[in-house]
Write a protein that holds these residues in place. Structure first.
Motif, short mmCIF file in Angstrom:
data_model
loop_
_atom_site.label_atom_id
_atom_site.label_comp_id
_atom_site.label_asym_id
_atom_site.label_seq_id
_atom_site.Cartn_x
_atom_site.Cartn_y
_atom_site.Cartn_z
N PRO A 161 0.58 -1.37 0.01
CA PRO A 161 -0.40 -0.21 -0.38
C PRO A 161 1.48 0.84 -0.11
O PRO A 161 2.70 1.52 0.02
N ARG A 162 -0.11 2.59 -0.35
CA ARG A 162 0.93 3.35 -0.30
C ARG A 162 1.19 3.79 1.55
O ARG A 162 0.67 3.54 2.25
N ARG A 163 2.45 4.71 1.12
CA ARG A 163 3.10 4.94 2.71
C ARG A 163 3.62 4.01 3.47
O ARG A 163 3.20 4.52 4.42
N GLY A 217 -2.02 0.98 14.12
CA GLY A 217 -1.86 0.09 13.20
C GLY A 217 -0.23 0.11 12.70
O GLY A 217 0.51 0.74 13.06
N GLY A 218 0.19 -0.37 11.75
CA GLY A 218 1.91 -0.67 11.36
C GLY A 218 2.55 0.21 10.62
O GLY A 218 3.58 0.15 10.36
N TYR A 219 2.05 1.83 10.86
CA TYR A 219 2.26 2.39 9.86
C TYR A 219 3.16 3.02 10.67
O TYR A 219 3.12 4.30 10.86
N LEU A 220 5.16 2.98 9.99
CA LEU A 220 5.53 4.22 10.62
C LEU A 220 5.87 5.73 10.44
O LEU A 220 5.44 6.35 11.11
N ALA A 221 4.86 6.16 9.30
CA ALA A 221 4.37 6.92 8.52
C ALA A 221 3.56 8.72 10.01
O ALA A 221 3.55 9.18 10.04
N TYR A 222 2.47 7.28 9.83
CA TYR A 222 1.68 7.67 10.97
C TYR A 222 1.83 8.43 11.97
O TYR A 222 1.94 8.89 13.32
N LEU A 223 3.13 6.83 12.73
CA LEU A 223 3.46 6.86 14.21
C LEU A 223 4.33 8.53 14.27
O LEU A 223 4.79 8.52 15.05
N ASN A 224 5.05 8.86 13.42
CA ASN A 224 6.15 10.20 13.25
C ASN A 224 5.58 10.97 12.76
O ASN A 224 5.90 11.51 12.65
N GLY A 225 3.89 10.78 12.70
CA GLY A 225 3.39 11.91 12.57
C GLY A 225 3.71 12.26 11.42
O GLY A 225 3.18 13.40 10.60
N THR A 226 3.72 12.02 10.17
CA THR A 226 3.76 12.33 8.85
C THR A 226 2.61 11.62 7.61
O THR A 226 2.73 11.48 6.89
N LYS A 255 -1.31 11.03 7.71
CA LYS A 255 -3.51 11.19 8.07
C LYS A 255 -3.81 10.22 8.37
O LYS A 255 -4.18 9.86 6.55
N VAL A 256 -5.00 9.59 8.66
CA VAL A 256 -5.85 9.32 7.97
C VAL A 256 -6.50 8.57 6.62
O VAL A 256 -6.28 8.58 6.28
N GLU A 257 -6.62 10.61 7.23
CA GLU A 257 -7.63 11.00 5.85
C GLU A 257 -7.30 10.79 5.05
O GLU A 257 -7.37 10.55 3.50
N GLU A 258 -4.89 11.12 4.51
CA GLU A 258 -4.98 10.94 3.69
C GLU A 258 -5.15 9.04 2.89
O GLU A 258 -5.18 8.67 1.67
N LEU A 259 -4.77 7.84 3.95
CA LEU A 259 -5.06 6.81 3.07
C LEU A 259 -6.51 6.55 2.16
O LEU A 259 -6.49 6.45 1.50
N LEU A 317 -14.13 5.39 8.70
CA LEU A 317 -13.78 6.70 8.41
C LEU A 317 -14.61 7.34 6.87
O LEU A 317 -15.72 8.05 6.49
N TRP A 318 -14.39 6.90 5.92
CA TRP A 318 -14.97 6.52 5.08
C TRP A 318 -16.24 6.09 5.33
O TRP A 318 -16.69 6.77 4.48
N THR A 319 -17.13 5.25 5.69
CA THR A 319 -17.82 5.22 5.19
C THR A 319 -19.23 4.94 6.09
O THR A 319 -20.11 4.64 6.38
N ARG A 320 -18.74 5.27 7.29
CA ARG A 320 -18.97 6.45 8.23
C ARG A 320 -19.77 5.10 9.14
O ARG A 320 -20.75 4.67 9.46
#
Length: 387
Positions: A50-52, A201-210, A212-216, A311-314
Motif C-alpha cells: 500500500p501507499r505510504r 496500525g503498523g504505519y511508521l509514517a503515522y507514528l512519526n506524524g507524517t 493522517k488517516v484521511e490521507e489513506l 471514516l470513509w464509510t461512516r
C-alpha cells in the motif's frame, strides 16, 4: 537530463532529501524486506504494497548502502514515475539513463523505478528493453501500490525476471511494532503496546506524524479514479463489507446490499485486494478442500486501514473483530495462506498446521484438541511469538 539529475542528487555529490528526513524521524528502522531483494544481475524485482508503507524510504536506504559499494555513483539510478504519463515517456527516461550509463562506462547498474503502477502500460517499456538485452547486466527494481497483477501483464514477465524476487511490503507486524518500544516481550507491556497498535496500525509514517488517516482514504480514491472506477460505488461496497464483518459473506450478498450485480461486487472486492486493503479468507472443508463457492470472510489488513475505512464509510468496527482480523492477517503473512471453517463450531483461522479461534468474549461450546482458542488478552503474545 535535468529531470534525471534532480532525482539522483548523489551523481553530483549531494545527499538525498529522504536520507536527511530519515535521520530526523522518531521511529525508524531499516526494513527487513530489503534483504529479500536480489542484487545479482540480471534481476527484475517487484516491490508491492500500500501507499505510504515505506517502500520509497526503504529503496532510498538501500541506495545509500549501494553507493558505498559501486565504483561510480552513476551506477545507481532512481526515478519516481508519478511524473510520467505513459510507457513511451518511461522508455525515453530509461533510454536516456542507458546512454549516460554507456558514457560513464558503467558495467552493472542498479535501476529503481518507483510507483511504476501509475504509468499506463508501464510493462511495455520494460519488456521491450529486456527482450532486446539492454538490461542484461543490470538489477532493476520496480515498486507499485497497486498489486502489479492488476492489469494481468505481470504474468508476461514470467521468464524475464532473471534472479528477481517479488516482495509484498505491508505495515509493520505486531512483533516489529512492539520492538520499536521494547527489546524483550513482557505480557503487561504487550497488552499496552497492543492497545496502541490497534489505534495506529503498523504505519511508521503515522507514528512519526507524517501521515493522517484521511490521507489513506484520499490515496485509495485517487487509485480508484486512475483505474476508472466509481469512488461512490467503492465506498458502498466497503460499507457492505464492514456491515457483514466478521461473518462470512458472498458477492451476491454484497451486490444485494449495494444494488449492483454480483460481477461488479466481485470486481470491487478484488480491487480492494489488489490495493492491499483487504484479504479474502476462503472456506476450508473438513475434507481438507478449499471451497471458493462458499461464503468467504473479507478482512481488512491493518488497524489504520480499518480506521480509514470507518471514516470513509461512516461505520464502526468492534474491537473483537479487529482481534480476529489481526490473527488472520498475521497467519497469512507467516504462512502465505489463511482459511476458516465452521460447522457445529467455528475456526477463525487455519493456516498450515495451525487452527486458531479468537474469543474476545466468554468461550462457548467445545473445540477439538487441535484448535487453539485465544482469549482477548492472549492475542498480543500469540501475534508477537508468531514468527
Amino acid at each position: 537530463m535535468h529531470m534525471l539529475e534532480v532525482q539522483n542528487p548523489w551523481w553530483i555529490g549531494e545527499p538525498d532529501r529522504d536520507w536527511e528526513l530519515f535521520e530526523k524521524l522518531t521511529y525508524r528502522i531499516r526494513p527487513k524486506w530489503l534483504d529479500g531483494l536480489s542484487l545479482e544481475p540480471f534481476s527484475l524485482n517487484f516491490v508491492v504494497g500500500p501507499r505510504r508503507v515505506g517502500k520509497t524510504l526503504g529503496i532510498k536506504l538501500l541506495i545509500k548502502e549501494l553507493l558505498k559499494k559501486v565504483h561510480t555513483p552513476y551506477a545507481v539510478f532512481y526515478f519516481s514515475c508519478d511524473v510520467l504519463e505513459d510507457y513511451k515517456e518511461l522508455l525515453e527516461v530509461l533510454n536516456e539513463y542507458l546512454r549516460l550509463k554507456r558514457r560513464k562506462s558503467v558495467k552493472t547498474a542498479f535501476i529503481f523505478l518507483d510507483e511504476v503502477s501509475l504509468v499506463d502500460d508501464w510493462w511495455r517499456a520494460l519488456k521491450f528493453l529486456i527482450d532486446r538485452g539492454k538490461l542484461s547486466k543490470d538489477v532493476v527494481t520496480v515498486t507499485g501500490s497497486i498489486s502489479l497483477t492488476v492489469g494481468r501483464h505481470f504474468e508476461t514477465f514470467g521468464g524475464r525476471k532473471g534472479n528477481g524476487k517479488t516482495i509484498e511490503v505491508m505495515p509493520l507486524s505486531f512483533h516489529d511494532y512492539y520492538n520499536l518500544f521494547y527489546d524483550e516481550f513482557f505480557p503487561s507491556k504487550g497488552e499496552e503496546v497492543f492497545e496502541n497498535y490497534i489505534e495506529t496500525g503498523g504505519y511508521l509514517a503515522y507514528l512519526n506524524g507524517t501521515l493522517k488517516v484521511e490521507e489513506l482514504v484520499g490515496f485509495l480514491k485517487a487509485d480508484l479514479k486512475a483505474l476508472d472506477r466509481s469512488t461512490d460505488l467503492a465506498r458502498d461496497v466497503m460499507g457492505a463489507i464492514l456491515d457483514k464483518a466478521p461473518s462470512p459473506t458472498s458477492f451476491n450478498a454484497i451486490a444485494k446490499a449495494v444494488g449492483i450485480s454480483p460481477h461488479t461486487a466481485r470486481d470491487y472486492v478484488e480491487l480492494f485486494e489488489a490495493f492491499h486493503v483487504l484479504l479474502q479468507v476462503l472456506y476450508l472443508g473438513g475434507d481438507g478442500k478449499v471451497y471458493p463457492r462458499k461464503e468467504r470472510k473479507l478482512i481488512l489488513r491493518d488497524p489504520l486501514i480499518v480506521r480509514a475505512m470507518e471514516l470513509w464509510t461512516r461505520r464502526r468496527i468492534d474491537k473483537a473483530v479487529l482481534y480476529e482480523w489481526l490473527v488472520q492477517e498475521h497467519l497469512y503473512r507467516k504462512l502465505g495462506e489463511v482459511y476458516y471453517y465452521r460447522n457445529s463450531y467455528e475456526v477463525d483461522a487455519i493456516a498450515g498446521t495451525l487452527k486458531v479461534e479468537v474469543k474476545s468474549r466468554e468461550r462457548r461450546g467445545r473445540y477439538p484438541r487441535d484448535v487453539r482458542v485465544l482469549k482477548g488478552p492472549e492475542v498480543p503474545g500469540f501475534l508477537y511469538h508468531l514468527r
